[in-house]
Design a protein around this motif. Sequence first.
Motif, PDB file in Angstrom:
ATOM      1  N   THR A  24       0.933  -1.285  -0.162  1.00  0.00           N
ATOM      2  CA  THR A  24       0.072   0.034  -0.074  1.00  0.00           C
ATOM      3  C   THR A  24       0.667   1.153  -0.049  1.00  0.00           C
ATOM      4  O   THR A  24       0.340   2.214  -0.471  1.00  0.00           O
ATOM      5  CB  THR A  24      -0.900  -0.046   1.104  1.00  0.00           C
ATOM      6  OG1 THR A  24      -0.038  -0.103   2.441  1.00  0.00           O
ATOM      7  CG2 THR A  24      -1.742  -1.236   1.289  1.00  0.00           C
ATOM      8  N   TRP A  26       1.814   2.782   2.710  1.00  0.00           N
ATOM      9  CA  TRP A  26       1.386   3.527   3.849  1.00  0.00           C
ATOM     10  C   TRP A  26       2.641   3.435   4.843  1.00  0.00           C
ATOM     11  O   TRP A  26       3.268   2.283   5.047  1.00  0.00           O
ATOM     12  CB  TRP A  26       0.365   2.900   4.592  1.00  0.00           C
ATOM     13  CG  TRP A  26      -0.177   3.705   5.555  1.00  0.00           C
ATOM     14  CD1 TRP A  26      -0.508   4.946   5.554  1.00  0.00           C
ATOM     15  CD2 TRP A  26      -0.876   3.030   6.873  1.00  0.00           C
ATOM     16  NE1 TRP A  26      -0.970   5.387   6.865  1.00  0.00           N
ATOM     17  CE2 TRP A  26      -1.252   4.127   7.852  1.00  0.00           C
ATOM     18  CE3 TRP A  26      -0.775   1.870   7.369  1.00  0.00           C
ATOM     19  CZ2 TRP A  26      -1.644   4.058   8.955  1.00  0.00           C
ATOM     20  CZ3 TRP A  26      -1.315   1.675   8.626  1.00  0.00           C
ATOM     21  CH2 TRP A  26      -1.393   2.937   9.398  1.00  0.00           C
ATOM     22  N   ARG A  27       2.921   4.491   5.314  1.00  0.00           N
ATOM     23  CA  ARG A  27       4.087   4.597   6.430  1.00  0.00           C
ATOM     24  C   ARG A  27       3.520   5.136   7.545  1.00  0.00           C
ATOM     25  O   ARG A  27       3.765   6.495   7.656  1.00  0.00           O
ATOM     26  CB  ARG A  27       5.378   5.298   5.963  1.00  0.00           C
ATOM     27  CG  ARG A  27       6.015   4.595   4.625  1.00  0.00           C
ATOM     28  CD  ARG A  27       6.645   3.421   5.171  1.00  0.00           C
ATOM     29  NE  ARG A  27       7.436   2.759   3.977  1.00  0.00           N
ATOM     30  CZ  ARG A  27       7.029   1.703   3.560  1.00  0.00           C
ATOM     31  NH1 ARG A  27       5.985   1.117   3.781  1.00  0.00           N
ATOM     32  NH2 ARG A  27       7.604   1.037   2.629  1.00  0.00           N
ATOM     33  N   PRO A  28       2.954   4.635   8.621  1.00  0.00           N
ATOM     34  CA  PRO A  28       2.573   5.248   9.822  1.00  0.00           C
ATOM     35  C   PRO A  28       3.535   5.734  10.736  1.00  0.00           C
ATOM     36  O   PRO A  28       3.335   7.235  11.217  1.00  0.00           O
ATOM     37  CB  PRO A  28       1.982   4.032  10.538  1.00  0.00           C
ATOM     38  CG  PRO A  28       2.346   2.874  10.114  1.00  0.00           C
ATOM     39  CD  PRO A  28       2.756   3.011   8.578  1.00  0.00           C
TER      40      PRO A  28
END
Length: 82
Positions: A24, A26-28
């Motif tokens: 995805t 996504w890098r939180p």
Amino acid sequence: MKRFLILVAVAVMATLPALLLRATGWRPSPVLDAAAFGSAILAAGFLLSWGAETAEQHIAQGLILAVVALVTVLPEYAVDLY
């Protein structure tokens, strides 16, 4: 045998969060990234060693050792090529 399959399932499930983050994009947070990818690398190492031990029953031990060594070194070559 049932215990071994449960351990393999746990190892495979430990890689899923890292695969999801990678797919995805996504890098939180850096800490969560390190935890997810660190556990995935550890689980992949377990899977690789279990696979090598199982393959020794059907293939020569030297050949398995060479394949495992190649698989562990390939990411370094990929970085060098990039």
